[in-house]
Design an enzyme around this catalytic site. Structure first.
Site, PDB file in Angstrom:
ATOM      1  N   HIS A  59       2.304  -5.589   1.222  1.00  0.00           N
ATOM      2  CA  HIS A  59       2.603  -4.766   0.053  1.00  0.00           C
ATOM      3  C   HIS A  59       1.439  -4.806  -0.939  1.00  0.00           C
ATOM      4  O   HIS A  59       0.972  -3.757  -1.412  1.00  0.00           O
ATOM      5  CB  HIS A  59       3.880  -5.290  -0.622  1.00  0.00           C
ATOM      6  N   GLU A  60       0.967  -5.999  -1.267  1.00  0.00           N
ATOM      7  CA  GLU A  60      -0.127  -6.123  -2.230  1.00  0.00           C
ATOM      8  C   GLU A  60      -1.420  -5.540  -1.676  1.00  0.00           C
ATOM      9  O   GLU A  60      -2.167  -4.862  -2.398  1.00  0.00           O
ATOM     10  CB  GLU A  60      -0.320  -7.591  -2.624  1.00  0.00           C
TER      11      GLU A  60
ATOM     12  N   HIS B 193      -1.511  -1.831  -2.097  1.00  0.00           N
ATOM     13  CA  HIS B 193      -1.926  -1.366  -3.420  1.00  0.00           C
ATOM     14  C   HIS B 193      -3.445  -1.183  -3.440  1.00  0.00           C
ATOM     15  O   HIS B 193      -3.963  -0.251  -4.082  1.00  0.00           O
ATOM     16  CB  HIS B 193      -1.510  -2.362  -4.503  1.00  0.00           C
TER      17      HIS B 193
ATOM     18  N   GLU C 180       4.384   2.412  -5.836  1.00  0.00           N
ATOM     19  CA  GLU C 180       5.160   1.230  -5.444  1.00  0.00           C
ATOM     20  C   GLU C 180       5.865   1.447  -4.109  1.00  0.00           C
ATOM     21  O   GLU C 180       5.924   0.554  -3.266  1.00  0.00           O
ATOM     22  CB  GLU C 180       6.180   0.881  -6.527  1.00  0.00           C
TER      23      GLU C 180
ATOM     24  N   HIS D 262       9.798   0.268 -10.309  1.00  0.00           N
ATOM     25  CA  HIS D 262      10.383  -0.497  -9.203  1.00  0.00           C
ATOM     26  C   HIS D 262      11.816  -0.071  -8.921  1.00  0.00           C
ATOM     27  O   HIS D 262      12.305  -0.234  -7.800  1.00  0.00           O
ATOM     28  CB  HIS D 262      10.331  -1.999  -9.499  1.00  0.00           C
TER      29      HIS D 262
END
Length: 362
Positions: free
Chosen positions: A170-171, A174, A213, A284
């Site tokens: 996930h990070e 980004h 997100e 989120h």
């Protein structure tokens, strides 16, 4: 040249930490407020990190692009980044479990992008991918700073960041998005009067920020499924499983059933359709809408999520503009599905039906 933008993106939203703190006993409440304070303080360092976040100059691009290179650093419970170098690409495992987990899980995520989409590292130019572990004293979060991934050790309330493949993916995603869309998807400048801290210059806002997100949630989930060899039925579709202490819940978010507190945590407020959406909502929370659209399309087609729906999302999102709306994403994914498989194909119908189900299109 300088990166288009820098927006520090955290794995655990501050809103979640605040909700947990409201209902925790005194000791737990103090620890959780500490995480919130540290997270807020880190946001004030965004400008300094942004100044060092650069892409490779065109002159450095050669025909033989390396697939990627990993470097892991130990922050030693301090906040100076990147910290002491402890493991580089090709090095043998060391005694530090968190460093090895960060190294291994970053490699899995990068392999996914390389093998499924032919993408060489975060910037598609083979850039070195840095991870810093043991950041802060029991820091209860993980983040993409615009330059590297950073992981705290957590505590008895929230932790296990380097062990969570989907959180690392996930990070890292980004970072991919930072290079995929010039200007950044959903990154807006915060007016001075609205800043919690004067250095807090940018944040993810609106539907475009929620799409940012969502893209990270979707690809984090796909990486986990791909590594486990799970099809869409076998997958849990949960993000951040087992990161929260049992008394708080099971996971951070669910793509299968956003906002289902039995699956996630006890005050999860993520949206499942546009019926729940309101302007100004936390990104989120509203990211649950495109998350669920992806899940519905993948479930309708069956098989593995990264085979058909994943490539549709990857290609379509790269075509979005920085201020794209949910409707723009729906149209883009439907268009890509039509071009790839035909306007009357089951793939195109699955994508369109998914966006209709979450009431983005009628």
């Amino acid at each position: 040249m300088k990166s288009a933008y820098c927006c520090v993106c955290f794995a655990v939203p501050s809103k979640l930490l605040r909700k947990l703190a409201e209902n925790a006993e005194e000791t737990g409440r103090h620890a959780l407020h500490g995480h919130i304070h540290k997270t807020a303080h880190i946001r004030t360092q965004r400008s300094a990190w942004a100044a060092r976040a650069i892409t490779a100059p065109a002159a450095q691009v050669v025909q033989s692009v390396p697939k990627y290179r990993r470097s892991v650093f130990d922050a030693g419970t301090g906040t100076e980044l990147p910290g002491k170098p402890v493991r580089d690409e090709g090095d043998k495992p060391i005694k530090d479990l968190a460093a090895n987990q960060a190294y291994d899980n970053t490699g899995i995520a990068l392999d996914f992008y390389l093998k499924i989409f032919g993408r060489s590292s975060i910037d598609n130019r083979g850039m070195r991918v840095e991870s810093a572990v043991h950041f802060g004293e029991n820091f209860g979060n993980a983040m993409w700073t615009g330059e590297r991934m950073v992981y705290g050790d957590g505590d008895q309330h929230v932790g296990g960041f380097t062990a969570a493949l989907d959180i690392i993916a996930h990070e890292l995603t980004h970072g991919v998005m930072q290079y995929l869309i010039p200007g950044g998807l959903g990154v807006v400048r915060i007016p001075l009067k609205d800043r919690e801290f004067k250095e807090q210059t940018h944040a993810l806002k609106g539907q475009s920020g929620a799409l940012n997100e969502s893209f990270s949630d979707i690809f984090g989930s796909m990486v986990k499924q791909w590594h486990a060899g799970q099809n869409v039925t076998q997958a849990s579709w949960l993000l951040g499983e087992h990161m929260l202490a049992p008394q708080y819940g099971r996971a951070i978010r669910s793509l299968k059933d956003p906002g289902n507190r039995k699956l996630t945590w006890y005050e999860d407020e993520q949206f499942k359709s546009m019926d729940q959406y309101a302007d100004g909502a936390d990104v989120h929370d509203s990211s649950g809408i495109p998350n669920h659209a992806f899940y519905l399309a993948a479930k309708e087609l069956g098989g593995f999520s990264w085979e058909k729906v994943g490539p549709i999302w990857y290609e379509a999102f790269a075509k979005l503009k920085p201020k794209a709306s949910f409707l723009d994403a729906a149209r883009a994914t439907s268009r890509v599905a039509s071009l790839r498989f035909g306007s009357k194909s089951k793939e195109c119908k699955a994508v369109t039906s998914a966006w209709q189900a979450v009431k983005v299109i009628s």
